[in-house]
Design a protein around this motif. Structure first.
Motif, PDB file in Angstrom:
ATOM      1  N   ARG A 111      86.851 -33.054  10.487  1.00 16.56           N
ATOM      2  CA  ARG A 111      86.035 -34.024   9.748  1.00 16.56           C
ATOM      3  C   ARG A 111      86.986 -34.868   8.896  1.00 16.56           C
ATOM      4  N   PRO A 112      87.729 -35.758   9.517  1.00 16.18           N
ATOM      5  CA  PRO A 112      88.722 -36.532   8.769  1.00 16.18           C
ATOM      6  C   PRO A 112      88.085 -37.608   7.900  1.00 16.18           C
ATOM      7  N   ARG A 113      88.818 -37.995   6.874  1.00 17.56           N
ATOM      8  CA  ARG A 113      88.374 -39.092   6.014  1.00 17.56           C
ATOM      9  C   ARG A 113      89.356 -40.252   6.164  1.00 17.56           C
ATOM     10  N   ALA A 114      88.833 -41.429   6.095  1.00 15.10           N
ATOM     11  CA  ALA A 114      89.649 -42.627   6.303  1.00 15.10           C
ATOM     12  C   ALA A 114      90.862 -42.649   5.377  1.00 15.10           C
ATOM     13  N   THR A 115      90.649 -42.298   4.113  1.00 14.79           N
ATOM     14  CA  THR A 115      91.751 -42.422   3.156  1.00 14.79           C
ATOM     15  C   THR A 115      92.904 -41.457   3.442  1.00 14.79           C
ATOM     16  N   GLU A 116      92.653 -40.472   4.285  1.00 16.13           N
ATOM     17  CA  GLU A 116      93.725 -39.539   4.642  1.00 16.13           C
ATOM     18  C   GLU A 116      94.658 -40.124   5.701  1.00 16.13           C
ATOM     19  N   TYR A 117      94.288 -41.283   6.237  1.00 21.15           N
ATOM     20  CA  TYR A 117      95.065 -41.846   7.345  1.00 21.15           C
ATOM     21  C   TYR A 117      95.591 -43.251   7.055  1.00 21.15           C
ATOM     22  N   MET A 118      95.866 -43.523   5.782  1.00 21.56           N
ATOM     23  CA  MET A 118      96.342 -44.855   5.406  1.00 21.56           C
ATOM     24  C   MET A 118      97.665 -45.213   6.068  1.00 21.56           C
ATOM     25  N   LYS A 119      98.581 -44.282   6.002  1.00 19.24           N
ATOM     26  CA  LYS A 119      99.910 -44.542   6.558  1.00 19.24           C
ATOM     27  C   LYS A 119      99.796 -44.866   8.050  1.00 19.24           C
ATOM     28  N   GLU A 120      99.023 -44.063   8.756  1.00 19.17           N
ATOM     29  CA  GLU A 120      98.864 -44.262  10.199  1.00 19.17           C
ATOM     30  C   GLU A 120      98.156 -45.584  10.504  1.00 19.17           C
ATOM     31  N   MET A 121      97.217 -45.947   9.639  1.00 19.62           N
ATOM     32  CA  MET A 121      96.508 -47.207   9.879  1.00 19.62           C
ATOM     33  C   MET A 121      97.448 -48.388   9.717  1.00 19.62           C
ATOM     34  N   VAL A 122      98.285 -48.314   8.690  1.00 18.83           N
ATOM     35  CA  VAL A 122      99.249 -49.401   8.478  1.00 18.83           C
ATOM     36  C   VAL A 122     100.195 -49.509   9.666  1.00 18.83           C
ATOM     37  N   GLU A 123     100.634 -48.368  10.140  1.00 21.25           N
ATOM     38  CA  GLU A 123     101.547 -48.370  11.296  1.00 21.25           C
ATOM     39  C   GLU A 123     100.854 -48.952  12.535  1.00 21.25           C
ATOM     40  N   PHE A 124      99.600 -48.619  12.660  1.00 21.03           N
ATOM     41  CA  PHE A 124      98.821 -49.114  13.797  1.00 21.03           C
ATOM     42  C   PHE A 124      98.769 -50.645  13.770  1.00 21.03           C
ATOM     43  N   VAL A 125      98.516 -51.178  12.597  1.00 20.91           N
ATOM     44  CA  VAL A 125      98.423 -52.629  12.448  1.00 20.91           C
ATOM     45  C   VAL A 125      99.790 -53.280  12.697  1.00 20.91           C
ATOM     46  N   GLU A 126     100.827 -52.623  12.196  1.00 17.09           N
ATOM     47  CA  GLU A 126     102.174 -53.171  12.398  1.00 17.09           C
ATOM     48  C   GLU A 126     102.483 -53.341  13.876  1.00 17.09           C
ATOM     49  N   ARG A 127     102.090 -52.318  14.641  1.00 13.37           N
ATOM     50  CA  ARG A 127     102.400 -52.400  16.069  1.00 13.37           C
ATOM     51  C   ARG A 127     101.596 -53.513  16.747  1.00 13.37           C
ATOM     52  N   LEU A 128     100.348 -53.675  16.334  1.00 11.89           N
ATOM     53  CA  LEU A 128      99.551 -54.755  16.922  1.00 11.89           C
ATOM     54  C   LEU A 128     100.161 -56.118  16.575  1.00 11.89           C
ATOM     55  N   LEU A 129     100.724 -56.212  15.367  1.00  8.92           N
ATOM     56  CA  LEU A 129     101.401 -57.462  14.968  1.00  8.92           C
ATOM     57  C   LEU A 129     102.640 -57.690  15.826  1.00  8.92           C
ATOM     58  N   GLU A 130     103.399 -56.613  15.999  1.00  8.07           N
ATOM     59  CA  GLU A 130     104.614 -56.706  16.823  1.00  8.07           C
ATOM     60  C   GLU A 130     104.280 -57.161  18.237  1.00  8.07           C
ATOM     61  N   GLY A 132     101.952 -58.989  19.074  1.00  9.61           N
ATOM     62  CA  GLY A 132     101.366 -60.318  19.119  1.00  9.61           C
ATOM     63  C   GLY A 132      99.859 -60.323  19.319  1.00  9.61           C
ATOM     64  N   GLN A 133      99.228 -59.159  19.146  1.00  6.03           N
ATOM     65  CA  GLN A 133      97.769 -59.084  19.284  1.00  6.03           C
ATOM     66  C   GLN A 133      97.067 -59.485  17.993  1.00  6.03           C
ATOM     67  N   GLU A 247      92.846 -50.122  22.930  1.00  4.25           N
ATOM     68  CA  GLU A 247      93.408 -50.408  24.249  1.00  4.25           C
ATOM     69  C   GLU A 247      94.561 -51.403  24.154  1.00  4.25           C
ATOM     70  N   SER A 248      94.528 -52.255  23.151  1.00  4.24           N
ATOM     71  CA  SER A 248      95.659 -53.150  22.938  1.00  4.24           C
ATOM     72  C   SER A 248      96.871 -52.338  22.504  1.00  4.24           C
ATOM     73  N   TYR A 249      96.598 -51.340  21.715  1.00  2.00           N
ATOM     74  CA  TYR A 249      97.669 -50.500  21.162  1.00  2.00           C
ATOM     75  C   TYR A 249      98.301 -49.618  22.236  1.00  2.00           C
ATOM     76  N   HIS A 250      97.442 -48.976  23.035  1.00  2.00           N
ATOM     77  CA  HIS A 250      97.950 -48.006  24.008  1.00  2.00           C
ATOM     78  C   HIS A 250      98.113 -48.554  25.413  1.00  2.00           C
ATOM     79  N   HIS A 251      97.465 -49.656  25.693  1.00  2.00           N
ATOM     80  CA  HIS A 251      97.479 -50.204  27.051  1.00  2.00           C
ATOM     81  C   HIS A 251      96.940 -49.223  28.070  1.00  2.00           C
ATOM     82  N   ARG A 252      95.935 -48.485  27.652  1.00  2.00           N
ATOM     83  CA  ARG A 252      95.246 -47.617  28.612  1.00  2.00           C
ATOM     84  C   ARG A 252      93.824 -47.377  28.125  1.00  2.00           C
TER      85      ARG A 252
END
Length: 470
Positions: A111-130, A132-133, A247-252
């Motif tokens: 039962r995860p909470r959003a605030t426990e995954y801030m670091k991962e969310m930022v990393e996720f966004v960084e990769r989408l920026l990289e 070009g999505q 799917e943009s992130y993983h390409h699958r």
RNA sequence: GGUGGCAUAGCCAAGUGGUAAGGCAUGGGUCUGCAACACCCUGAUCGCCGGUUCGACUCCGGUUGCCACCUCCA
């Protein structure tokens, strides 16, 4: 063969998980800023029932469901109650746990909470920026919907229509920042001094509303999950955007089967906070209703179908459930006096036949209506068998076992009611038994009426008096 | 306007080509000292119009009504 209706294809599909015997399942959980209402509970009950069925069929289900513990609603509620965001989230997460416990919803595997995954969310966004999505403007990061093929595949919307509609309601800020009206926020800048914000490469802010589910799926279940579930209203934009991000992130492929539940309606309208036609579970459970009756009410209708809520219908369902309770109790009572013995071939065959029907029903996209019919057939069989002198303990146990198992899948596990008699009631029952023994029916009938007023229904059987709560 | 869904007896509701499951409620019966429980029996031609077919609730076309999503929402 289990078939499930996939919102993505709009068809019933054969169900086969990626890994034999194991299922990864994600259910979009609530934003914890208030008590849940019956409609919210329906989603939890429906997918809990599905989970229980899958487990009964031998699958190991890794069931993840989140709490959204940040965002405008949490902030607003905090202001209203004079609490911090964290306090609001904790309070209503606890309330959710209590409400769902009473509805006998199994705790999620995680039962995860959003605030426990801030670091991962930022990393996720960084990769989408990289990749070009996505693009950053003034501390906000947006996802380019046009750069994702088949953006509308899940919602079955028309992209041009979507764009037209979206363009008509853009706020001023969005108008300036968004490259396309259908783009959505991955990260929103937050500059208000008294509001919680998280640091990021783009400045302080908060994650967009769809990001957490993508990230938690990724972290806890993997790149491709078997089942993603939620209310039908989440199809667009929430699940559409999750899908696009992941799917943009993983390409699958992100999700193999999208399952969506229908609404609880009141007077043919969706129960919702904004319409004000909602009843919270918290309040409903304060009344004298049987929590299992509520559970049965929500679970017995196929998850995709709308349920009309009214207290009359709830009462009607309670009456149905009471019949099943009585059948079960009758089996136990009969078992106490039945001769020992193995289950008879006849009972065994009849039960096996019913089980086949039960599975056939549930395998058809969880056709709970037909499954319930089978349970009623079983109850009728149980009632007949328990009145036969030839019934053995094996027969009765076999029937009780099935009834317990199938109702258990529906989340109904407490089939007998513990009746605690008051001293007065005990005295009256004793008095009545004596009167009956003396064939003083006038007195015994009067006492029966008296007991009914105290909430006790008394019945006479060859074995003596029995009673149950009204 | 676009998209998805729904419409079967008083109520809930199954059923996707062969003469309408089940439950609740109602009425009748058996059981009971009476009652309750239980068991047995009891009710609809499937929103409307047209078409295909030997035959349609079930397929096709049209039509009416209702809901949802397209903005936060289970």
């Amino acid at each position: 063969m289990l078939q499930v209706y996939n919102t993505y294809s709009l068809e019933k599909e054969d169900f086969a998980p990626q890994e034999a015997g194991k299922i990864t399942m994600y259910l979009c959980g609530p934003t914890v800023y208030n008590y849940i209402h019956i409609g919210n509970a329906r989603s939890a009950v429906a997918f809990d029932t599905i989970r229980r069925y899958l487990e009964w069929r031998g699958y190991e289900v890794n069931f993840v469901s989140n709490f959204t513990d940040l965002g405008d609603k949490v902030i607003a509620q905090g202001e209203k109650e004079g609490l911090t965001e964290q306090e609001v989230a904790d309070k209503y997460a606890a309330a959710f746990a209590e409400d769902t416990r009473q509805l006998n919803i199994k705790p999620a595997t995680s039962r995860p909470r959003a605030t426990e995954y801030m670091k991962e969310m930022v990393e996720f966004v960084e990769r989408l920026l990289e990749q070009g999505q996505a693009y950053e403007v003034n501390g906000n990061v947006y996802f380019s919907t046009k750069k994702f093929k088949n953006y509308t595949a899940l919602s079955h919307q028309n992209m041009e229509q979507l764009e037209e509609n979206a363009a008509g309601r853009l706020g001023e800020e969005d108008q300036e920042d968004k490259q396309d009206p259908t783009d959505f926020a991955l990260w929103k800048s937050e500059s208000r001094p008294d509001v919680v914000a998280w640091s990021s490469p783009w400045g302080p802010g908060r994650p967009g509303w769809h990001l957490e589910c993508s990230v938690m799926n990724d972290q806890l279940l993997g790149e491709t999950i078997d089942i993603h579930a939620g209310g039908i209203d989440l199809t667009f934009p929430h699940h559409t955007n999750e899908l696009a991000q992941s799917e943009s992130y993983h390409h699958r492929q992100f999700v193999r089967y999208w399952l969506h539940n229908g609404f609880v309606n009141v007077n043919d309208e969706k129960m919702s906070k904004s319409l004000g036609n909602f009843v919270t579970i918290h309040d409903l459970l304060k009344t004298d209703i049987d929590p299992q009756g509520l559970r049965f009410f929500l679970a017995k209708t196929n998850y995709r179908r709308a349920i009309s809520y009214s207290s009359d219908r709830l009462d009607q369902t309670q009456g149905e459930l009471d019949r099943l309770y009585r059948a079960y109790q009758g089996l136990l009572d009969a078992n106490a006096v039945a001769p020992a013995g193995q289950v008879s071939e006849q009972v065994q065959n009849q039960v096996a036949e019913l089980e086949e029907s039960f599975i056939e029903a549930m395998d058809d996209d969880f056709n709970t209506e037909n499954a319930v019919t089978v349970i009623f057939d079983l109850a009728t069989l149980a009632n007949k068998v328990q009145n036969q002198e030839t019934a053995t303990q094996g027969d009765l146990e076999c029937l009780a076992n099935r009834l317990q198992t199938w109702l258990g899948i529906f989340g109904i596990e407490q089939l007998t009611k513990e009746v605690v008699l008051t001293p007065d009631q005990e005295a009256l029952l004793a008095e009545r038994a004596a009167a009956r023994a003396a064939k003083d029916f006038q007195t015994s009938d009067a006492i029966r009426d008296q007991l009914l007023i105290t909430g006790l229904v008394v019945r006479d059987s060859p074995q003596g008096q029995t009673w149950e709560l009204k």
